[in-house]
Design an enzyme around this catalytic site. Structure first.
Site, PDB file in Angstrom:
ATOM      1  N   GLU A  77      32.776  -1.066  71.848  1.00 32.73           N
ATOM      2  CA  GLU A  77      34.019  -1.383  71.072  1.00 32.73           C
ATOM      3  C   GLU A  77      35.124  -1.967  72.037  1.00 32.73           C
ATOM      4  OE1 GLU A  77      34.427   2.412  68.423  1.00 32.73           O
ATOM      5  OE2 GLU A  77      33.396   2.888  70.153  1.00 32.73           O
ATOM      6  N   SER A  81      30.204   3.411  70.892  1.00 34.86           N
ATOM      7  CA  SER A  81      29.826   3.163  71.932  1.00 34.86           C
ATOM      8  C   SER A  81      28.961   4.197  73.074  1.00 34.86           C
ATOM      9  CB  SER A  81      30.970   2.413  73.037  1.00 34.86           C
ATOM     10  OG  SER A  81      31.878   1.513  72.106  1.00 34.86           O
ATOM     11  N   GLY A  99      22.678  -4.970  71.782  1.00 27.87           N
ATOM     12  CA  GLY A  99      21.926  -5.346  73.072  1.00 27.87           C
ATOM     13  C   GLY A  99      21.206  -3.840  73.383  1.00 27.87           C
TER      14      GLY A  99
END
Lengths: 168, 798, 292
Positions: free
Chosen positions: B751, B541, B502
């Site tokens: 993650e 991340s 996203g």
């Protein structure tokens, strides 16, 4: 370079096939060993069916062949002579998305998107067969469409949402 | 006031501002339309015309051996073959943290499946046929498959040149051994800690190799022009790392390598760093002017790219009767595979996180990355955390059982809180960890035991907590350009990858909020290293946080430029200018108002009639601001990592005691994301991660024979979760303890949702059947034999 | 895939003419869900392929008072969706639904599953329980083959070169009955059987008869006649089945492979046989009550 192919494979026949994809007619010459997936992607330029495993295990290459979802990696192109194919592009009618496509967007049922075309096609056939499927029927329908991102929860939710919209 | 100060103030202002227009809103993903209609283009969808050549790789059939001879003559003379390449053609080393890997094997092969030669031909079939004509002669060498045995001094050495490989300064190889990294933590006094403990619990845990199984297999196309400029289109999480590593390997300036990365069909770490591109570029260099394509088959994915490292974990914990943990000693042996150029940093991450999210005064932790003759271990969603949390969180439950304490209470008692000292000696930032634990425990009603109607099935509940920091070098930077279009819309040029998490949507929301532009007028462009600005990698991340911060600065840059121009033109104080709905308005003079589009491209007239300004472009950059190195002997440091995302999961399982089959019935997640930019997408991340974790807990394992050959490299025999394996009852909770330096307080969540799952399921299985299974996956066979063993013990007791 | 020639005859005679003319080295293509995978993996490399999908004589699915004739082109989804099969041969429907994915079942056929003759073929145990027959046609004419003698070993069967299956015939059991197929895979769906068990309970005037067949635990799917004989004419109870279960182990010979260990398969033979028998039995009793 084409000559080499002819030299290597010249003794085998090429066949002319006629078929429809998303309502459009195609006439093509294919070798018997070319799969439907390869022909759609490389000869027609429809790339929404994806290569994921080549063995019918993942469903990323799913297309609708005469009203049934099939793994296009396991169909020879030569077999579809005279048949109708629908890919996810074909669900868009006059620029308007299919309710499943709408629902996938609204419910966040898409992540990397690689399984999405096949997933939506499998579900579109389910909704035709059964406009009000249960959660379990939805899960059974897409058991052969592997998704590594979403965990399927959003996909089931989106499908129920689309079914509700369709039944209105 | 300096402009820097103004910037800082504005960013802070936005954090405290509570009413947002676009932050915290469930806007639809901006990439979804393309993806549901089939329009989205992935690397394999790009068309290169009739000149395209196809590459195939010849792979080693032995797991460790000397290459005596390679004969490529017959392959080269096959009609349709354009090039054949072997290791000695380009004998360069490549690697992210440790340059230990050749593009193709040179002199020695180290695992079954290692590329020894590549072919480029006019068709895949011809390339494949050519592979069979390449003859390679090997002399086999002794092998290492077990990381613990591999760490011993007498083990056969897989990389005799380890001492000569260049590496990052925070990696500690031990030359003359198979240890490519050894990370140590020494905190407090371990012996004292154990002495103070009432109970000592010691055990070991095992996690096998698994594979990411992205539905899109790795694919890349390379073309080298006659001036040796390399263009690479690739399914990659790391366009700039690709560019950098390939340039370094070939001795090219980075500017001669261009990497273009379309949409990615799943990454999870498997497409980080460089994988198949290392084999493709040499082929393209041999056929200048031809695009060459290399696509992994599903089978090749399992040994030709990255796999997750396997782990053997030894844990010893000392606890006081009141439940406070006094001491922890861990040894983590990572089976790194044949090359650990990336994996060495997983070892480091597992070291500075080795305690799990708990406050423990005395810690001794040794984590080792060990070469083995298995496929290459690499990053996998969680970067080592899923594996060590399986050990730590299973052990936490064991400790709770021995203490006779509720596992939830035991965790809450020891959980790290803001200000507590971590194992590396620094203060934990404010964290919602305890909230997460409580939330999932409540959601699943942990205290209540459910009964199953079937006499052969039993139910149980389990919980696990987690923490994870972004693992990255201190210079992992992000940068962003924002440019206007004449219609007042903007394009964001950044080089993070939309891999399904996203990213494009998050950037859109951040820019929409900062510039008050509607998301529909914002476009995020996929990376092209020649055009888009630098981004380290799409891993860890870190993008919402890192690119998000860079983007906020770019937006601020735009505001500064526009406000400066308008304050001059309108003769007002720039402090009085604000953005509302894509317009600049003036607080002190309500008659002054102008749409951004009317100033962003064509400038504006000044009171004297002259035109000033022009096409406005914002730029911003961000690097981790205050990370410091740790002491190599103790692992202690002021701030070893930027921050930790914390969380917890709880699950309810049903175990069939006759078959050993586990079904996960319910699951709850809670993660502290700081601030959810898009709550719906955050929940979707949590669901997806949980199911990936479930799949790894129940089904996934790469199996090898005694020679190191992968036995199940296909979806026929490597099973990942289908829709029917997933609980329909999954509750995802968002906890928000703001990250002080995150955009709007956000931190990563990509993650994390996979990290606690396997441990939570194992703990639930224990709760159900009273047996602890210490090895993943929790296969029916393993569960059944555990049940039988326990039954046997009981009978003996009688 | 290696090169091959492709033919699509419109009737059986034409198909046989092609094989007669071209000789050995050909393969019949039905749904392709097995053959095409094997051709891609170069496990089979036919010189020519005869696609039988346009042969209308094979498209039959005829239900009558004798039983059901399932033509070779009948897909597994057609079997799952057939009301007659669901009503009169319930285990067959269950077995068909357990194969692969919806997409695979849309192409894959009952005949294809049988002709693949793999030890784990999901359709075979239930066909064995029904004492089905296979009607074939080849260069030497038609043959009617008992299912129990059709498969000879892993991927081996009695079909001669050029011979093809016309239909599979299942006659109605003479008395009211119930059948079931239970499968253990490694995950909930789209998997090969680690163990597959079909059971059929027949309500004869002289007492109940039981049939059990297992897949994936021997070189071919097998009927477990010893336990069948042990249970014959007895009233089924959980204890009785337990007593008979050791007999199962005398007939199966599972292997260790990447999917399961021999030991686990042995265990599961017992568990699934017991479950299949008891479930079929319970369902039959329920059916009887409804009839009464």
């Amino acid at each position: 370079m084409g000559e080499v192919i002819a030299f290597e494979r010249g003794s085998y026949m090429r066949k002319s096939i006629h078929f429809m994809v998303n309502g459009e007619n195609y006439n093509l010459e294919v070798f018997p060993w070319e799969t439907l997936l390869e022909v759609l992607r490389n000869k027609i330029g429809i790339t929404s069916p994806k290569y994921g495993c080549g063995k019918g295990e993942c469903g990323a290459c799913t297309v609708i062949l005469n009203d049934e979802p099939v793994n296009s990696c396991l169909v020879l192109a030569i077999e579809i002579d005279g048949k109708r194919i629908i890919t996810v592009e074909g669900l868009v009618k006059d620029g308007k998305l299919h309710p499943l496509q709408e629902a996938f967007i609204e419910k966040g049922a898409v992540q990397c998107g690689f399984c999405t075309p096949g997933m939506i096609l499998s579900l579109s056939v389910l909704l035709k067969r059964n406009p009000d499927p249960s959660e379990e029927e939805i899960q059974e329908t897409i058991a052969g469409n592997i998704c590594r991102c979403t965990g399927y929860v959003a996909i089931v939710e989106a499908t129920r949402h689309a079914a509700n919209i369709l039944s209105k | 006031m300096s402009s820097d100060k103004i910037k800082e103030e504005t960013i802070e202002l936005e954090i405290v501002k509570e009413e947002f227009s676009w932050i915290g809103k469930d806007i639809p993903r901006v990439d979804a339309w393309e993806k549901v209609t089939g329009e989205a283009k992935y690397t394999d969808d790009l068309q290169f015309g009739p000149k395209l050549l196809h590459a195939k790789l010849k792979r080693s059939p032995v797991s460790h051996g000397k290459i005596i001879n390679i004969d490529t003559k017959r392959a080269l003379s096959l009609p349709g073959v354009k090039a054949v390449v072997t290791g000695t053609d380009f004998p360069y080393l490549i690697g992210l943290y440790l340059k230990d890997r050749n593009l193709y094997a040179v002199d020695r092969v180290r695992f079954i499946g290692e590329p020894v030669a590549g072919v480029a031909a006019i068709s895949e079939e011809i390339a494949e046929e050519a592979l069979e004509l390449i003859e390679v002669e090997y002399k086999e060498l002794p092998t290492v498959f077990d990381p613990v045995l591999g760490a011993r001094p007498e083990a056969p050495i897989i990389h005799p040149d380890l001492g000569r490989y260049p590496h990052s300064d925070f990696i500690y190889p031990v030359p003359g051994t198979n240890i490519s990294n050894h990370f140590k933590v020494r905190k407090g006094n371990l012996e004292e800690g154990f002495k103070n403990s009432d109970i000592i619990i010691e055990d070991s845990y095992q996690v096998p190799h698994i594979q990411h199984s992205t539905i899109e297999t790795h694919v890349a196309i390379a073309e080298v022009d006659f001036r040796r400029n390399v263009t690479l289109w690739t399914s990659s999480q790391s366009p700039f790392a690709q560019r950098n590593l390939i340039a370094q390997a070939f001795g090219l300036p980075q500017s001669k390598v261009r990497v273009i990365t379309p949409y990615l069909g799943g990454g999870f770490g498997s497409k980080a760093g460089v994988t198949i591109e290392a084999c493709l570029v040499p082929l393209a260099m041999k056929v200048l002017g031809y695009p060459v394509k290399l696509r992994m088959t599903r089978e090749e994915e399992f040994f030709g790219t990255f796999v997750r490292q396997a782990l053997k974990a030894f844990v010893k914990m000392g606890v006081k009767k009141d439940g406070k943990i006094q001491a922890l000693e861990v040894k983590y042996y990572w089976a790194g595979g044949a090359y650990t150029e990336y994996g060495v940093n997983i070892t480091r991450a597992s070291g500075y996180s080795s305690s799990g999210p708990y406050e423990i005064p005395n810690v001794k932790s040794d984590t080792y990355c060990i070469y083995t003759n298995h496929p290459v271990g690499g990053p996998y969603r969680g970067f080592g955390m899923s594996e060590i949390h399986f050990a730590i969180e299973s052990h936490m439950d064991e400790a709770a059982v021995k203490l006779g304490m509720d596992p939830v209470e035991f965790r809450l008692l020891n959980a790290l809180r803001g200000g507590a000292e971590t194992l590396t000696g620094n203060k934990m930032h404010p964290t919602g960890l305890s909230d997460c634990i409580l939330t999932v425990a409540t959601t699943l009603n942990m205290k209540e035991k459910e009964v199953c109607k079937s006499p052969v099935k039993v139910r149980g509940k389990g919980i696990a907590a987690m923490w994870k920091a972004p693992a990255m070098p201190p210079d992992a930077g992000s940068s962003v350009f924002v440019k206007f279009n004449e219609d007042g819309s903007i394009n964001i040029l950044a080089s993070g990858m939309e891999i399904g998490q996203g990213y494009h949507t998050v950037l859109t929301q951040i820019a929409a909020e900062a510039l008050t532009i509607h998301p529909e007028k914002i476009k995020v462009l996929s990376p092209d290293t020649d055009r888009n600005p630098y981004e380290w990698q799409t891993v860890a991340s870190r993008l919402t946080w890192s690119t998000g911060n860079a983007l906020l600065k770019a937006c601020q840059d735009i505001k500064d430029q526009v406000f400066a121009l308008l304050s001059k033109s309108w003769e007002v104080n720039s402090k009085d200018l604000y953005l509302i709905n894509g317009h600049v308005v003036c607080l002190s003079d309500p008659t002054k108002k102008i749409a951004l589009k009317n100033v962003a491209i064509y400038g504006i007239r000044m009171p004297d009639g002259k035109l000033e300004g022009g096409p406005i472009m914002g730029h911003g950059m961000f690097v981790p601001p205050d990370v410091t190195p740790v002491d190599p002997e103790t692992g202690q440091g002021r701030k070893p990592v930027v921050h930790f995302t914390t969380g917890a999961q709880a699950v309810e399982v049903e175990v069939d005691t006759e078959t050993g089959v586990i079904k996960v019935l319910k699951a709850a997640s809670a993660f502290d994301v700081g601030k959810a930019i898009n709550p719906l997408q955050v929940k979707r991340q949590m669901e997806g991660g949980l199911v990936q974790g479930l799949s790894s807990a129940l089904f996934e394992e790469l199996k090898f024979d005694q020679h190191g050959k992968t036995l199940n490299p296909s979806f026929t025999d490597y099973k990942i979760a289908t829709s029917l394996d997933v609980p329909s009852d999954i509750v995802s909770n968002i906890i928000e303890a703001p990250e002080h330096d995150g955009p709007f307080g956000a931190r990563g969540i990509g993650e994390h949702p996979m990290i606690p799952t396997a441990a939570a399921i194992a703990n639930a299985v224990y709760d159900a059947i009273g047996v602890r299974i210490k090895r993943l996956p929790l296969s029916p066979e393993g569960v059944l034999s555990a049940i039988k063993e326990k039954g046997g013990e009981k009978r003996e007791e009688k | 895939m290696k090169e091959f020639d492709y033919y699509r005859p419109s009737n059986i005679r034409e198909a046989l003419d092609i094989t007669r003319k071209l000789g050995e080295g050909g393969a019949y293509l039905n749904g392709g869900t097995d053959l095409i995978v094997r051709m891609k993996e170069k496990l089979e490399q036919p010189r020519y392929v005869i696609d039988i999908k346009e042969i209308s004589e094979l498209k039959t699915l005829i239900y009558n008072d004798k039983g059901i004739h399932i033509g070779s082109l009948t897909t597994l989804n057609e079997i799952s969706n057939s009301l007659n099969i669901g009503n009169y041969f319930p285990g067959l429907k269950e077995a068909a639904s357990s194969v692969g994915s919806y997409q695979v079942r849309a192409r894959g056929t009952l005949t294809g599953n049988l002709v693949s003759s793999v030890p784990s073929a999901d359709m075979v145990p239930i066909l064995l329980c029904y004492d089905s027959e296979v009607l074939t046609i080849g260069l030497d004419g038609e043959r009617r083959i008992k299912l129990s003698s059709f498969i000879k070993g892993p991927r081996l069967n009695v079909l001669k070169p050029g011979e093809l299956v016309k239909e599979i015939f299942i006659s109605h059991p003479r008395y009211s009955h119930m059948s079931i197929y239970l499968k253990l895979g490694r995950r909930a769906a789209v998997d090969l059987a680690v163990v597959g068990v079909a059971a059929l309970v027949l309500d004869t005037p002289s007492g109940f008869e039981y049939r059990v067949a297992l897949g994936a635990v021997a070189p071919t799917p097998i009927r477990a006649t010893k336990i069948e004989n042990y249970l014959r004419h007895k009233v089924l109870t959980s204890e009785l089945v337990e007593e008979g279960l050791p007999l199962i182990l005398e007939e199966v010979s599972p292997i260790d492979d990447v999917r399961s260990s021999r030991q686990y398969r042995l265990e599961m033979c017992k568990v699934f046989t017991k479950r299949a028998l008891l479930k079929a039995w319970e369902k039959l009793l329920l059916l009887r009550e409804v009839v009464i």
